[in-house]
Design an enzyme around this catalytic site. Sequence first.
Site, PDB file in Angstrom:
ATOM      1  N   GLY A  26      30.118  53.574 -28.086  1.00  0.00           N
ATOM      2  CA  GLY A  26      29.167  52.533 -28.655  1.00  0.00           C
ATOM      3  C   GLY A  26      27.756  52.753 -28.738  1.00  0.00           C
ATOM      4  O   GLY A  26      27.406  53.954 -29.463  1.00  0.00           O
ATOM      5  N   GLY A  28      25.830  53.630 -26.417  1.00  0.00           N
ATOM      6  CA  GLY A  28      25.271  54.809 -25.772  1.00  0.00           C
ATOM      7  C   GLY A  28      25.472  55.915 -26.267  1.00  0.00           C
ATOM      8  O   GLY A  28      24.815  56.836 -26.012  1.00  0.00           O
ATOM      9  N   TYR A 176      26.473  38.058 -14.397  1.00  0.00           N
ATOM     10  CA  TYR A 176      25.748  38.913 -15.302  1.00  0.00           C
ATOM     11  C   TYR A 176      24.336  38.696 -15.426  1.00  0.00           C
ATOM     12  O   TYR A 176      23.628  39.998 -15.276  1.00  0.00           O
ATOM     13  CB  TYR A 176      26.620  38.739 -16.629  1.00  0.00           C
ATOM     14  CG  TYR A 176      26.353  39.848 -17.786  1.00  0.00           C
ATOM     15  CD1 TYR A 176      26.535  41.142 -17.442  1.00  0.00           C
ATOM     16  CD2 TYR A 176      25.428  39.367 -18.705  1.00  0.00           C
ATOM     17  CE1 TYR A 176      26.102  42.114 -18.528  1.00  0.00           C
ATOM     18  CE2 TYR A 176      25.021  40.376 -19.556  1.00  0.00           C
ATOM     19  CZ  TYR A 176      25.248  41.554 -19.436  1.00  0.00           C
ATOM     20  OH  TYR A 176      24.805  42.545 -20.360  1.00  0.00           O
TER      21      TYR A 176
END
Length: 313
Positions: A26, A28, A176
Amino acid sequence: MPRRPIDIAIPPLHGTRILLTGGSDGMGLVIATRLAAAGAELILPVRNPRKGEAALAAIRERAPEATVTLRTLDLSSLESVAALGETLTSEGEPIHVFIGNAGVMHPPERQTTRDGFELQFGTNHLGHAALIGHLLPLLRAGRARVTLQISIAANQGAVNWDDPNWERSYDSMGAYSHSKISYGLFGLELDRRSREAGWGITANLSHPGVAPTSLLDARPELGRDRAMRARGLITLLSRLGVLGTVASAGLPALMAATTPGDQGGKFFGPDGIRGLGGRPAEQTLYSRLRGADDGRRMWDLTQQLTRVTFPSA
């Protein structure tokens, strides 16, 4: 009319040793490929060796001369974090750039790391903070630029100071946000303490906006067997230019990590409406990240939980 790609120039990075977490797929992988293509010596720690090898092949297809080494790292295990720190420290090579990009998002039920921390808090924040602590001598030797990838979720919710591992009442989205605010507070406190103690490290924050990245995909290891429900809408809005793309989402972190000059204590993200998409630019720091007292409190809590201590001076 085709959407015009958003991009930035990356300066030459030959002789620059960079450690990037979350670089195997993705957004990264986009970041990793751009860094390698600019000549960096890239350290790519991965949890899944198969994904790591696939990422390595993809990087070298785009940048045949790339210098990339795979390392083993599971950010949800402090033992694994310590092992990588020990290995790199034994090699004695300074690290010039650290980009903490890896993360997990929204397990459907509360899960814990190997050390008993709530999974998102333990992986997104504590694992990275512990790794920075283990690598501090190498980061100081390289006068490193540290970039921590947070999220627009850090602009909502709050740190759950009374129950940081969400043991009493679990909310996945709340946990999160808590993990990303914690991570941001720690990064800014790292920059402050480095300046005060003369460590030579500068630390910045970045966020990718919203884009159809792999965080939204099915994640069986999290107990999520299908993509998140918002995946389809986010993909559509990305195509329409309202949100970012996988390629554009990585640009704020690249800007934070590679822009020449003293960039410490800054925050980068997309410049569009509410930071959802757009060109990367310096941003106004989220209100939840501005409190120096909260930064000091998170610094102390992080050391207490990870048992990784930083020098006081």
